[in-house]
Design an enzyme around this catalytic site. Structure first.
Site, short mmCIF file in Angstrom:
data_model
loop_
_atom_site.label_atom_id
_atom_site.label_comp_id
_atom_site.label_asym_id
_atom_site.label_seq_id
_atom_site.Cartn_x
_atom_site.Cartn_y
_atom_site.Cartn_z
N CYS A 1 0.80 -1.23 0.00
CA CYS A 1 0.00 0.00 0.00
C CYS A 1 0.83 1.27 0.00
O CYS A 1 0.47 2.25 -0.65
CB CYS A 1 -0.96 0.00 1.19
N HIS B 1 -1.75 1.09 7.13
CA HIS B 1 -2.26 1.05 5.76
C HIS B 1 -2.48 2.48 5.27
O HIS B 1 -3.01 3.32 5.99
CB HIS B 1 -3.57 0.27 5.70
N ASP C 1 -8.51 3.20 -2.97
CA ASP C 1 -7.50 2.33 -2.41
C ASP C 1 -7.07 1.32 -3.47
O ASP C 1 -7.85 0.47 -3.88
CB ASP C 1 -8.07 1.60 -1.18
#
Length: 291
Positions: free
Chosen positions: A68, A107, A122
């Site tokens: 991420c 994250h 995302d």
């Protein structure tokens, strides 16, 4: 760093001047189908870096993937370059094994404001919990997508992302059953607030996640890629292909255990990844909570 080179990397040939939700969705989908969610550098003896120039070089020029902190940082650069209004957010990922959210933000995700509405974008979660479309930031509303039904829930300023689970169909198995790691119909994914973050806020977690023996990124070599109808995943030596909604409310899951000599070929053919160094596959610490 060139936006056209980024478009080439993700095979995006659409418009670049509209700055609307449709273009945002298209760019997200092109990236998650071209750029794997992977942590292979850790298991090749390399260190994952936070600097944007290195992330760009790794993903765009060397055609690798990332986790991420890399995939969403690259996406944020592309969207800002195009002119989208966005901020970085931090989330705490839920661990089914521990039945708890992480103690620290581990994250990175994006909050994009478009036409007066906020959307969570995302491109860096991977697996079956990867969103395929920007999600409107609204509490309690089901937002159906191809991977399943996602929703946000808000409580006292904290937002929670969850996904309704489907049953899985595994050929040569007589039963179709839900994920045994969590008995409920919903899978918690992560919790976050709307406090803006900077990439530097994640430096400590970046180091921890690639060195701690308690990190799933240390105990498992992971490479997943979204397809047009499901995902591909290589965790350790286990290669899995999933087709979403193969039957009504049921995903098809096909798994193969690969010999060492098939790993490199599988990464090239299924994920378009060629590694500079020898990968040491690992899949320790019990069953993966990613599926």
């Amino acid at each position: 760093m060139n936006i056209q080179d980024y478009f080439t990397r993700i095979s995006y040939k659409g418009p670049s001047e509209n700055l609307d939700l449709e273009m945002l969705t298209a760019i997200l989908q092109h990236q998650i189908r071209a750029v794997p969610f992977e942590n292979l550098s850790i298991h090749c003896g390399d260190t994952i870096e936070l600097e944007l120039e290195q992330v760009y070089d790794k993903i765009v020029r060397r055609k690798r993937g990332g986790w991420c902190l890399e995939n969403n940082q690259l996406l944020s650069w592309a969207l800002k370059t195009l002119g989208y209004n966005l901020t970085l957010l931090g989330a705490k990922v839920f661990s089914p094994e521990n039945n708890a959210y992480a103690d620290e933000n581990n994250h990175l995700l994006l909050n994009v404001v478009q036409d007066g509405k906020s959307y969570i974008v995302d491109a860096g979660f991977g697996t079956v919990y990867q969103m395929w479309e920007p999600m409107e930031l609204i509490s309690g509303k089901d937002q159906p997508q191809t991977p399943g039904i996602f929703r946000f829930l808000e409580e006292k300023g904290t937002w929670y992302l969850e996904k309704s689970k489907r049953k899985v169909y595994i050929p040569n198995h007589s039963d179709a059953k839900p994920d045994p790691l969590q008995a409920s119909d919903c899978r918690k994914i992560y919790a976050f607030t709307l406090e803006p973050r900077e990439i530097e806020d994640f430096r400590a977690q970046c180091a921890y996640l690639q060195t701690s023996p308690n990190s799933v990124f240390v105990t498992k070599s992971i490479c997943t890629l979204q397809t047009t109808d499901g995902i591909r995943a290589l965790i350790g030596w286990k290669y899995t292909e999933i087709k979403f909604n193969f039957k009504q409310n049921m995903d098809l899951v096909e798994t193969t255990i690969l010999p060492d000599e098939e790993i490199e070929k599988t990464l090239k053919v299924k994920f378009n990844i060629t590694l500079d160094k020898k990968l040491q596959p690992v899949n320790a610490g019990g069953r993966s909570s990613m599926f």
